[in-house]
Design an enzyme around this catalytic site. Structure first.
Site, PDB file in Angstrom:
ATOM      1  CG  ASN B  13      60.356  86.582  81.117  1.00 57.66           C
ATOM      2  OD1 ASN B  13      59.461  86.118  81.813  1.00 57.66           O
ATOM      3  ND2 ASN B  13      60.896  87.758  81.340  1.00 57.66           N
ATOM      4  CB  CYS B  14      56.280  83.803  81.056  1.00 58.20           C
ATOM      5  SG  CYS B  14      54.618  83.252  80.688  1.00 58.20           S
ATOM      6  N   PRO B  15      56.552  82.154  78.100  1.00 62.79           N
ATOM      7  CG  PRO B  15      55.256  80.954  76.522  1.00 62.79           C
ATOM      8  CD  PRO B  15      56.042  82.243  76.713  1.00 62.79           C
TER       9      PRO B  15
END
Lengths: 155, 75
Positions: B13-15
């Protein structure tokens, strides 16, 4: 010319630890020159051992809870540890990096970490408690870099 | 599409997809193509923004069965 970003990290809770590390690592990946100035409770984020970085449901009404929980229950011993454990499990399950991982990605990408010398003294922290590769400085040190940035954030 | 390297960013997941893309590109030569597979729907916009800001060219992007596939040519 290289773009620059400066962040002041003042919070030492699990939720508020993420924004500085996420933004700093991403900006570095985008080619920014990045500095993060850690002061007051933000200093906890520079400790070698991040196990004191927790989240509390107390005074945190926006925190999603699996079941509605009255404030007097949130005050019970162990609630903070339980909330922290649940949040960490959730982060892991969703593929969100741990704080340790994001922090080391920042360091690999040459993000400069500066610990506020005044608050290190104030809280009587030992430099040996902190990770290697950080600098110590004051407000003027921060301003020197912050004054030339394209993005400057207070977290 | 031909590519010289593949990055499996599934489940991240981000980032992380962006950070790992950056790292993968660092070991490649200019003009080479990186394939990235991600399951993070946020990475669609982020990869476009990454390409725009770093000058690496996003050759294509597609979605199939909840997986996002990107081809990026190193600047």
């Amino acid at each position: 010319m290289t773009k620059k970003m400066a962040i002041i990290a003042t919070k030492g809770t699990l939720d508020m630890a993420y924004p500085p590390f996420i933004l700093a690592s991403t900006a570095a990946a985008l080619g920014y020159d990045v500095q993060v100035f850690f002061t007051f409770y933000g200093l906890q984020l520079l400790k070698k051992d991040l196990s004191d970085v927790k989240i509390s449901p107390l005074a945190n009404p926006a925190m999603p809870m699996p079941v509605p929980m009255p404030v007097f229950v949130q005050m019970l011993p162990g609630m903070e540890s339980m909330a922290t454990m649940m949040m960490k499990n959730k982060l892991k399950k969703k593929g969100v990096a741990s704080l340790e991982e994001l922090r080391s990605l920042c360091q690999e990408a040459d993000v400069k970490f500066i610990a506020c010398q005044m608050t290190v003294d104030l809280f009587e922290f030992e430099k040996s408690d902190f990770i290697d590769g950080i600098e110590y400085g004051g407000a003027a040190t921060f301003m020197e870099f912050a004054g030339e940035t394209d993005i400057c954030l207070f977290v | 599409m031909d590519f010289q390297k593949e990055l499996d960013a599934r489940g991240l997941n981000c980032p992380l997809p962006i950070l790992k893309t950056k790292k993968s590109l660092a070991d490649m030569d200019s003009g080479q193509v990186l394939k990235v597979v991600s399951t993070d729907c946020g990475s669609v916009k982020d990869m476009q923004a990454f390409a725009k800001q770093t000058g690496n060219e996003l050759l294509s992007q597609s979605e199939e069965g909840g997986e996002y596939v990107f081809f990026m040519r190193k600047k």
